[in-house]
Write an enzyme that holds these catalytic residues in place. Sequence first.
Site, short mmCIF file in Angstrom:
data_model
loop_
_atom_site.label_atom_id
_atom_site.label_comp_id
_atom_site.label_asym_id
_atom_site.label_seq_id
_atom_site.Cartn_x
_atom_site.Cartn_y
_atom_site.Cartn_z
N THR A 1 0.75 -1.08 0.06
CA THR A 1 0.08 -0.09 0.06
C THR A 1 0.87 1.21 -0.10
O THR A 1 1.94 1.21 0.64
CB THR A 1 -0.94 -0.02 1.17
OG1 THR A 1 -1.53 1.32 1.51
CG2 THR A 1 -0.24 -0.27 2.50
N ASP A 2 0.32 2.53 -0.77
CA ASP A 2 0.97 3.72 -0.54
C ASP A 2 1.10 4.19 1.01
O ASP A 2 2.09 5.04 1.17
CB ASP A 2 0.15 4.78 -1.50
CG ASP A 2 -1.04 4.83 -1.08
OD1 ASP A 2 -1.71 4.43 0.10
OD2 ASP A 2 -1.86 5.69 -1.62
N GLU A 3 0.13 3.69 1.79
CA GLU A 3 0.52 4.28 3.39
C GLU A 3 1.72 3.87 3.88
O GLU A 3 2.27 4.47 4.65
CB GLU A 3 -0.79 3.40 4.10
CG GLU A 3 -2.07 4.06 3.67
CD GLU A 3 -3.13 3.70 4.57
OE1 GLU A 3 -2.89 3.45 5.78
OE2 GLU A 3 -4.27 3.52 4.30
N TYR B 1 -1.27 -0.32 11.15
CA TYR B 1 -1.52 -0.90 9.89
C TYR B 1 -0.30 -0.63 8.81
O TYR B 1 0.12 -1.53 8.40
CB TYR B 1 -3.04 -0.41 9.32
CG TYR B 1 -3.20 -0.88 7.73
CD1 TYR B 1 -3.24 -2.12 7.49
CD2 TYR B 1 -2.87 -0.08 6.83
CE1 TYR B 1 -3.38 -2.55 5.98
CE2 TYR B 1 -3.08 -0.18 5.62
CZ TYR B 1 -3.17 -1.42 5.23
OH TYR B 1 -3.29 -1.73 3.80
N LYS C 1 2.42 -3.23 7.43
CA LYS C 1 2.57 -3.55 5.95
C LYS C 1 4.21 -2.96 5.51
O LYS C 1 4.77 -3.83 4.66
CB LYS C 1 1.64 -2.59 4.90
CG LYS C 1 0.20 -3.15 5.17
CD LYS C 1 -0.25 -4.60 4.68
CE LYS C 1 -0.03 -4.62 3.21
NZ LYS C 1 -0.45 -5.88 2.56
P1 NAD Z 1 -10.04 -7.11 3.04
O1 NAD Z 1 -10.07 -6.88 4.55
O2 NAD Z 1 -11.16 -7.02 2.23
O3 NAD Z 1 -9.51 -8.65 3.04
C1 NAD Z 1 -8.54 -9.32 3.34
C2 NAD Z 1 -8.69 -10.83 3.23
O4 NAD Z 1 -7.68 -11.47 4.06
C3 NAD Z 1 -9.92 -11.41 3.99
O5 NAD Z 1 -10.74 -12.17 3.33
C4 NAD Z 1 -9.52 -12.00 5.48
O6 NAD Z 1 -10.37 -13.36 5.66
C5 NAD Z 1 -8.06 -12.65 5.12
N1 NAD Z 1 -7.14 -12.67 6.13
C6 NAD Z 1 -7.12 -11.89 7.28
N2 NAD Z 1 -6.03 -12.40 7.95
C7 NAD Z 1 -5.53 -13.51 7.58
C8 NAD Z 1 -4.99 -14.70 7.73
N3 NAD Z 1 -4.21 -14.63 9.06
N4 NAD Z 1 -4.83 -15.97 7.07
C9 NAD Z 1 -5.36 -15.78 5.93
N5 NAD Z 1 -6.37 -15.03 5.51
C10 NAD Z 1 -6.48 -13.91 6.32
O7 NAD Z 1 -8.73 -6.58 2.44
P2 NAD Z 1 -8.56 -5.77 0.83
O8 NAD Z 1 -8.86 -4.49 0.98
O9 NAD Z 1 -9.06 -6.69 0.03
O10 NAD Z 1 -6.99 -5.80 0.58
C11 NAD Z 1 -6.10 -6.62 0.06
C12 NAD Z 1 -4.68 -6.52 0.10
O11 NAD Z 1 -4.63 -5.00 -0.39
C13 NAD Z 1 -4.11 -6.14 1.62
O12 NAD Z 1 -2.84 -6.69 1.76
C14 NAD Z 1 -4.17 -4.63 1.74
O13 NAD Z 1 -3.16 -4.09 2.84
C15 NAD Z 1 -3.86 -4.27 0.53
N6 NAD Z 1 -4.26 -2.81 0.05
C16 NAD Z 1 -5.56 -2.60 0.31
C17 NAD Z 1 -6.06 -1.41 -0.17
C18 NAD Z 1 -7.45 -0.87 -0.14
O14 NAD Z 1 -7.87 0.28 -0.52
N7 NAD Z 1 -8.43 -1.59 0.41
C19 NAD Z 1 -5.30 -0.42 -0.54
C20 NAD Z 1 -3.74 -0.73 -0.90
C21 NAD Z 1 -3.38 -2.05 -0.38
O1 TDX Z 2 -15.96 6.57 8.86
C1 TDX Z 2 -15.12 7.23 8.05
N1 TDX Z 2 -14.87 8.42 7.92
C2 TDX Z 2 -13.94 9.16 7.30
O2 TDX Z 2 -13.90 10.48 7.35
C3 TDX Z 2 -13.81 6.23 7.60
C4 TDX Z 2 -14.08 4.88 7.71
C5 TDX Z 2 -12.88 7.13 7.04
N2 TDX Z 2 -13.07 8.38 6.95
C6 TDX Z 2 -11.78 8.92 6.21
C7 TDX Z 2 -10.62 8.55 6.97
C8 TDX Z 2 -9.67 8.56 5.49
O3 TDX Z 2 -8.89 9.76 5.36
O4 TDX Z 2 -11.66 8.62 4.84
C9 TDX Z 2 -10.65 8.34 4.52
C10 TDX Z 2 -10.47 6.89 3.95
O5 TDX Z 2 -10.40 6.03 5.16
P1 TDX Z 2 -10.53 4.53 4.84
O6 TDX Z 2 -11.58 4.03 3.87
O7 TDX Z 2 -10.59 3.87 6.06
O8 TDX Z 2 -9.08 4.13 4.12
P2 TDX Z 2 -7.45 4.62 4.51
O9 TDX Z 2 -7.50 4.85 5.95
O10 TDX Z 2 -7.15 5.84 3.66
O11 TDX Z 2 -6.73 3.29 4.24
C11 TDX Z 2 -7.36 2.60 2.74
O12 TDX Z 2 -6.47 2.91 1.98
C12 TDX Z 2 -5.26 2.37 2.02
C13 TDX Z 2 -7.49 0.92 3.11
O13 TDX Z 2 -8.41 0.71 4.06
C14 TDX Z 2 -6.04 0.35 3.27
O14 TDX Z 2 -6.21 -0.97 3.65
C15 TDX Z 2 -5.05 0.81 2.16
O15 TDX Z 2 -3.79 0.23 2.51
#
Ligand code: NAD
Ligand code: TDX
Length: 329
Positions: A125-127, A149, A153
């Site tokens: 992730t970019d975070e 988090y 990562k």
């Molecule tokens: P998600 O939370 O929707 O899904 C995560 C999955 O991992 C779930 O199905 C969960 O059951 C499984 N999991 C958790 N712990 C586990 C374990 N110990 N063993 C096996 N499985 C396990 O997440 P997502 O949004 O689909 O993100 C997927 C990947 O992309 C992550 O690595 C996340 O860090 C990365 N990512 C997400 C975002 C975003 O905006 N959602 C952005 C950048 C990177």
């Molecule tokens: O209820 C809310 N109100 C609010 O203002 C929530 C849930 C979030 N927010 C704000 C926080 C952030 O600035 O919105 C923005 C986005 O929040 P999230 O959806 O929680 O995402 P973020 O914290 O940016 O992280 C996401 O992007 C990078 C994913 O959850 C991560 O898994 C990924 O790595």
Amino acid sequence: MNILVTGAAGFIGSHFVRTLLDGGYPGHEGDRVTVLDKLTYAGTLANLPPHHARLDFVQGDICDAELLEKVFPGHDAVVHFAAESHVDRSVEGAEAFVRTNVLGTQALLEAALRHDVGVFVQVSTDETYGSIDEGRWNEDEPLLPNSPYAASKAAADLIARSYWRTHGLDVRITRCANNYGPGQHPEKLIPLFVTRLLDGEPVPLYGDGANLREWLHVDDHCHAVRLVLDGGRAGEVYNVGGGTHLSNREMTGRLLALCGRDWDLVRHVADRKGHDFRYAVDDGKIRRELGYAPRWSLEDGLRETVAWYATHRDHWEPREDREAGSTKT
Ligand code: NAD
Ligand code: TDX
């Protein structure tokens, strides 16, 4: 090719697997896929096809080395999505994040090495870069993660890189912007707001809503992961951007319009602890080297996403934990 995909009963990994099995990735039409997922609160089998001739599902923990010994043989590649993924939950408690994201990744790398897996794609992730007030990060920026988090990562990325540098394992790392799209767990900003607004319920905007995020459609992200799997270079990091930056306030305005609601449903609530102000990646490298370009405009993607939540209540209404970890109104 036999691909082991971790975490694919969650949002992004399941999109990757469904697209692959549907023939969406040229050259992968005959691939077999094994999904390894623990099915935490974030995963559901509803995200995957119930039966598919080229799909096997194993419910299990990526930290379970004995299980990995049984699952790994015969796989050519690993695409590692499994993670604890929600920042607010990591503020409440970091242990599960360190366990799954750091130790789980290390267990997978160790198994990949032992079983001579050809490619290991670490989805990150970019975070991990921290927060940037202006400009964009490229892949050489130092990692300065702020939330537990993001720190977990970043630690996983560094361990993954060490398996390349020390052992020669072909590890490729992707760092992408905020994903959105159909099927995201309703704890994240967009699905939380959409599901609440569809029901005419108030939504919690953290702080003054000025924090900025770069938005990437899940389909574009998965396309980028596929490009890295097929053509990326060992030991390299690839940023993946979506191209559109919005403050949370601007995003809220768009979601209100799409759901036909007014600002009177928006509650300004206490800010997230350590809330990163802005994320923005320079993704020139993956564009130049692998021909990546996002295909979804934010306008089309948000319209599609809101329509999906409106027509798939059976998918999100049973997930009553949808607000866990976010600040309540
Ligand atoms: P998600 O939370 O929707 O899904 C995560 C999955 O991992 C779930 O199905 C969960 O059951 C499984 N999991 C958790 N712990 C586990 C374990 N110990 N063993 C096996 N499985 C396990 O997440 P997502 O949004 O689909 O993100 C997927 C990947 O992309 C992550 O690595 C996340 O860090 C990365 N990512 C997400 C975002 C975003 O905006 N959602 C952005 C950048 C990177
Ligand atoms: O209820 C809310 N109100 C609010 O203002 C929530 C849930 C979030 N927010 C704000 C926080 C952030 O600035 O919105 C923005 C986005 O929040 P999230 O959806 O929680 O995402 P973020 O914290 O940016 O992280 C996401 O992007 C990078 C994913 O959850 C991560 O898994 C990924 O790595």
